[in-house]
Design a protein around this motif. Structure first.
Motif, PDB file in Angstrom:
ATOM      1  N   ILE A 111      61.470  51.296  42.967  1.00 48.52           N
ATOM      2  CA  ILE A 111      60.607  52.253  43.663  1.00 48.52           C
ATOM      3  C   ILE A 111      61.438  53.315  44.362  1.00 48.52           C
ATOM      4  O   ILE A 111      61.146  54.522  44.270  1.00 48.52           O
ATOM      5  N   ARG A 112      62.503  52.918  45.044  1.00 48.56           N
ATOM      6  CA  ARG A 112      63.352  53.887  45.743  1.00 48.56           C
ATOM      7  C   ARG A 112      64.011  54.855  44.767  1.00 48.56           C
ATOM      8  O   ARG A 112      64.038  56.067  45.011  1.00 48.56           O
ATOM      9  N   ALA A 113      64.552  54.332  43.672  1.00 49.58           N
ATOM     10  CA  ALA A 113      65.226  55.195  42.696  1.00 49.58           C
ATOM     11  C   ALA A 113      64.259  56.223  42.119  1.00 49.58           C
ATOM     12  O   ALA A 113      64.622  57.392  41.925  1.00 49.58           O
ATOM     13  N   ARG A 114      63.037  55.822  41.834  1.00 52.13           N
ATOM     14  CA  ARG A 114      62.059  56.758  41.259  1.00 52.13           C
ATOM     15  C   ARG A 114      61.643  57.825  42.269  1.00 52.13           C
ATOM     16  O   ARG A 114      61.400  58.974  41.887  1.00 52.13           O
ATOM     17  N   LEU A 115      61.586  57.460  43.522  1.00 43.34           N
ATOM     18  CA  LEU A 115      61.255  58.453  44.550  1.00 43.34           C
ATOM     19  C   LEU A 115      62.390  59.441  44.770  1.00 43.34           C
ATOM     20  O   LEU A 115      62.151  60.590  45.157  1.00 43.34           O
ATOM     21  N   GLN A 116      63.616  59.012  44.541  1.00 43.73           N
ATOM     22  CA  GLN A 116      64.770  59.852  44.853  1.00 43.73           C
ATOM     23  C   GLN A 116      65.201  60.759  43.708  1.00 43.73           C
ATOM     24  O   GLN A 116      66.178  61.486  43.837  1.00 43.73           O
ATOM     25  N   GLN A 117      64.454  60.762  42.607  1.00 43.89           N
ATOM     26  CA  GLN A 117      64.775  61.670  41.502  1.00 43.89           C
ATOM     27  C   GLN A 117      64.652  63.123  41.948  1.00 43.89           C
ATOM     28  O   GLN A 117      63.863  63.461  42.832  1.00 43.89           O
ATOM     29  N   ARG A 118      65.405  63.969  41.281  1.00 46.16           N
ATOM     30  CA  ARG A 118      65.328  65.401  41.568  1.00 46.16           C
ATOM     31  C   ARG A 118      64.010  65.960  41.039  1.00 46.16           C
ATOM     32  O   ARG A 118      63.587  65.621  39.921  1.00 46.16           O
ATOM     33  N   PRO A 119      63.327  66.813  41.820  1.00 44.05           N
ATOM     34  CA  PRO A 119      62.077  67.414  41.328  1.00 44.05           C
ATOM     35  C   PRO A 119      62.312  68.234  40.074  1.00 44.05           C
ATOM     36  O   PRO A 119      63.427  68.695  39.813  1.00 44.05           O
ATOM     37  N   SER A 120      61.281  68.426  39.290  1.00 40.16           N
ATOM     38  CA  SER A 120      61.381  69.230  38.072  1.00 40.16           C
ATOM     39  C   SER A 120      61.551  70.699  38.438  1.00 40.16           C
ATOM     40  O   SER A 120      61.602  71.058  39.613  1.00 40.16           O
ATOM     41  N   GLY A 121      61.614  71.543  37.417  1.00 40.16           N
ATOM     42  CA  GLY A 121      61.870  72.964  37.635  1.00 40.16           C
ATOM     43  C   GLY A 121      60.869  73.644  38.546  1.00 40.16           C
ATOM     44  O   GLY A 121      61.197  74.617  39.229  1.00 40.16           O
ATOM     45  N   ASP A 122      59.616  73.140  38.582  1.00 40.66           N
ATOM     46  CA  ASP A 122      58.605  73.758  39.442  1.00 40.66           C
ATOM     47  C   ASP A 122      58.673  73.250  40.885  1.00 40.66           C
ATOM     48  O   ASP A 122      57.867  73.648  41.729  1.00 40.66           O
ATOM     49  N   GLY A 123      59.634  72.367  41.140  1.00 38.19           N
ATOM     50  CA  GLY A 123      59.829  71.889  42.498  1.00 38.19           C
ATOM     51  C   GLY A 123      58.908  70.765  42.923  1.00 38.19           C
ATOM     52  O   GLY A 123      58.937  70.346  44.086  1.00 38.19           O
ATOM     53  N   TYR A 161      57.056  61.626  41.619  1.00 39.88           N
ATOM     54  CA  TYR A 161      56.272  60.661  42.387  1.00 39.88           C
ATOM     55  C   TYR A 161      56.169  61.167  43.819  1.00 39.88           C
ATOM     56  O   TYR A 161      57.169  61.579  44.416  1.00 39.88           O
ATOM     57  N   MET A 162      54.974  61.116  44.380  1.00 32.95           N
ATOM     58  CA  MET A 162      54.748  61.703  45.698  1.00 32.95           C
ATOM     59  C   MET A 162      55.149  60.770  46.845  1.00 32.95           C
ATOM     60  O   MET A 162      55.681  61.209  47.854  1.00 32.95           O
ATOM     61  N   ASP A 163      54.858  59.476  46.689  1.00 37.65           N
ATOM     62  CA  ASP A 163      55.185  58.527  47.742  1.00 37.65           C
ATOM     63  C   ASP A 163      55.274  57.120  47.149  1.00 37.65           C
ATOM     64  O   ASP A 163      55.107  56.937  45.936  1.00 37.65           O
ATOM     65  N   THR A 164      55.533  56.141  48.006  1.00 39.74           N
ATOM     66  CA  THR A 164      55.726  54.767  47.544  1.00 39.74           C
ATOM     67  C   THR A 164      54.500  54.237  46.814  1.00 39.74           C
ATOM     68  O   THR A 164      54.617  53.615  45.745  1.00 39.74           O
ATOM     69  N   LEU A 165      53.312  54.473  47.366  1.00 42.30           N
ATOM     70  CA  LEU A 165      52.079  53.975  46.748  1.00 42.30           C
ATOM     71  C   LEU A 165      51.875  54.576  45.365  1.00 42.30           C
ATOM     72  O   LEU A 165      51.427  53.896  44.437  1.00 42.30           O
ATOM     73  N   HIS A 166      52.209  55.858  45.210  1.00 34.13           N
ATOM     74  CA  HIS A 166      52.078  56.525  43.917  1.00 34.13           C
ATOM     75  C   HIS A 166      52.987  55.873  42.878  1.00 34.13           C
ATOM     76  O   HIS A 166      52.585  55.663  41.723  1.00 34.13           O
ATOM     77  N   VAL A 167      54.217  55.548  43.272  1.00 23.79           N
ATOM     78  CA  VAL A 167      55.141  54.873  42.357  1.00 23.79           C
ATOM     79  C   VAL A 167      54.574  53.523  41.929  1.00 23.79           C
ATOM     80  O   VAL A 167      54.572  53.173  40.741  1.00 23.79           O
ATOM     81  N   VAL A 168      54.082  52.771  42.881  1.00 21.95           N
ATOM     82  CA  VAL A 168      53.538  51.444  42.584  1.00 21.95           C
ATOM     83  C   VAL A 168      52.363  51.546  41.621  1.00 21.95           C
ATOM     84  O   VAL A 168      52.285  50.802  40.628  1.00 21.95           O
ATOM     85  N   LYS A 169      51.439  52.464  41.883  1.00 25.28           N
ATOM     86  CA  LYS A 169      50.255  52.619  41.030  1.00 25.28           C
ATOM     87  C   LYS A 169      50.634  53.041  39.616  1.00 25.28           C
ATOM     88  O   LYS A 169      50.143  52.469  38.631  1.00 25.28           O
ATOM     89  N   GLU A 170      51.494  54.060  39.502  1.00 25.91           N
ATOM     90  CA  GLU A 170      51.873  54.576  38.190  1.00 25.91           C
ATOM     91  C   GLU A 170      52.668  53.552  37.387  1.00 25.91           C
ATOM     92  O   GLU A 170      52.469  53.380  36.181  1.00 25.91           O
ATOM     93  N   THR A 171      53.582  52.878  38.041  1.00 26.50           N
ATOM     94  CA  THR A 171      54.403  51.884  37.348  1.00 26.50           C
ATOM     95  C   THR A 171      53.551  50.717  36.875  1.00 26.50           C
ATOM     96  O   THR A 171      53.677  50.256  35.730  1.00 26.50           O
ATOM     97  N   ALA A 172      52.668  50.225  37.740  1.00 23.06           N
ATOM     98  CA  ALA A 172      51.788  49.118  37.360  1.00 23.06           C
ATOM     99  C   ALA A 172      50.832  49.533  36.233  1.00 23.06           C
ATOM    100  O   ALA A 172      50.552  48.746  35.326  1.00 23.06           O
ATOM    101  N   ARG A 173      50.373  50.764  36.275  1.00 23.14           N
ATOM    102  CA  ARG A 173      49.406  51.243  35.282  1.00 23.14           C
ATOM    103  C   ARG A 173      50.020  51.381  33.903  1.00 23.14           C
ATOM    104  O   ARG A 173      49.435  50.948  32.906  1.00 23.14           O
ATOM    105  N   PHE A 174      51.199  51.976  33.803  1.00 17.32           N
ATOM    106  CA  PHE A 174      51.788  52.275  32.503  1.00 17.32           C
ATOM    107  C   PHE A 174      52.813  51.247  32.019  1.00 17.32           C
ATOM    108  O   PHE A 174      53.080  51.159  30.828  1.00 17.32           O
ATOM    109  N   GLU A 175      53.402  50.468  32.942  1.00 15.19           N
ATOM    110  CA  GLU A 175      54.486  49.564  32.539  1.00 15.19           C
ATOM    111  C   GLU A 175      54.261  48.113  32.943  1.00 15.19           C
ATOM    112  O   GLU A 175      55.057  47.257  32.567  1.00 15.19           O
TER     113      GLU A 175
END
Length: 315
Positions: A244-256, A260-274
């Motif tokens: 979760i920490r590593a995914r939050l600390q990624q560099r934003p894409s070109g549009d800035g 992932y917006m926050d910890t809960l977003h990482v948890v939801k997206e990871t659980a949903r797709f993986e």
């Protein structure tokens, strides 16, 4: 005037020095596996700017072939800096907490108080080191597939992050990082202390060594076993926080916009797709790195501490 306080402070700084030496030795030896682990952690299968690796060995070979030694040691400087500071502060505050809890307990601590001491130290260390870990993660994730201008080094990374994302960006991932540092350290050090007691009790039977100095009963092999075993327990129980920490600390894409917006977003997206498997990506590289790394850490720490103790007694 009593000399008790100066002696205690000096002892704490000896722990800090031993911890710093241990942290440096650990990173220097095991860093390539740390790079592999981080790249596995953030690869959710839906991002095009990260290479796809079949397994740990394939990742090491691919990075070495396409990026050279520089790729395998990406983020090495903040890794060394962060680990050295982290272990130094951790051992320092851990020892202080143990001494404080032991004052009215005749020097004997229960597993619960070892847990509390480690958790307290972990919380403090998290706030000091999160910016360093963020920069390390960003540097480790720079690959030939990235379209944005890469950071040229640690200073450039800090400067660019501050300019493009603001000061608060340095503390992205602090929530899972705090949970990780507190729980991981608490589990590892509690397991270490309790297993250490078992080994000391076993070796002390029939031994003529003074019970007031049980360190003489232990050798580097004992410290290696203690370090690896306690680390294994901690990794298995706390690994999702690392992902979760590593995914939050990624560099934003070109549009800035961060992926992932926050910890809960990482948890939801990871659980949903993986599913649950997503929270354990890179764990093989992590175990290959951390079991021997923890052995190195505690071998160096305990032996440096033994070297410093005679110097303290001679002062």
């Amino acid at each position: 005037m009593s000399t008790e306080a100066p002696k205690r402070d000096q002892w704490q700084w000896e722990n800090a020095t031993a911890g710093a030496a241990a942290g440096f030795a650990t990173v220097a030896v095991m860093h390539p596996l740390d790079v592999v682990r981080t790249r596995f952690q953030v690869n959710d299968g839906r991002v095009s700017n990260f290479p796809s690796y079949k397994n740990t060995a394939h990742a090491v070979f691919t990075i070495a072939r396409s990026e050279g030694l520089r790729g395998l040691y990406a983020g090495f400087l903040p890794g060394v800096l962060g680990s050295t500071i982290s272990w130094s502060l951790y051992f320092f505050f851990y020892d202080r907490a143990k001494q404080r809890y032991a004052r009215n307990r005749e020097g004997k601590l229960s597993p619960g108080l070892h847990l509390a001491s480690a958790a307290e130290a972990g919380a403090i260390v998290s706030f000091f080191t999160n910016p360093v870990w963020l920069v390390k993660t960003r540097l480790q994730l720079q690959t030939p597939l990235h379209q944005t201008r890469p950071y040229s080094g640690v200073y450039d990374a800090f400067r660019t992050i501050m300019r493009e994302e603001g000061f608060s960006a340095l503390y992205r991932g602090i929530v899972p990082g705090l949970f990780l540092q507190v729980s991981h350290g608490a589990i590892q050090f509690t397991a270490y202390e309790e297993l250490r007691k078992v080994i000391v009790d076993f070796k002390s039977k029939g031994s003529t060594v003074d019970n007031q100095n049980p360190d003489k009963l232990l050798n580097s092999v004992d410290y290696a076993v203690l370090g690896a075993t306690s680390k294994l327990a901690a990794v298995l129980l706390t690994y999702p926080f690392q992902v979760i920490r590593a995914r939050l600390q990624q560099r934003p894409s070109g549009d800035g916009v961060p992926r992932y917006m926050d910890t809960l977003h990482v948890v939801k997206e990871t659980a949903r797709f993986e599913s649950v498997r997503g929270f354990y990506k890179g764990i093989t590289a992590n175990l290959l790195k951390n079991a021997p790394a923890s052995s190195i850490t505690f071998i160096v720490y305990e032996n440096v501490l033994k070297l410093l103790k005679p110097a303290r007694r001679n002062d």
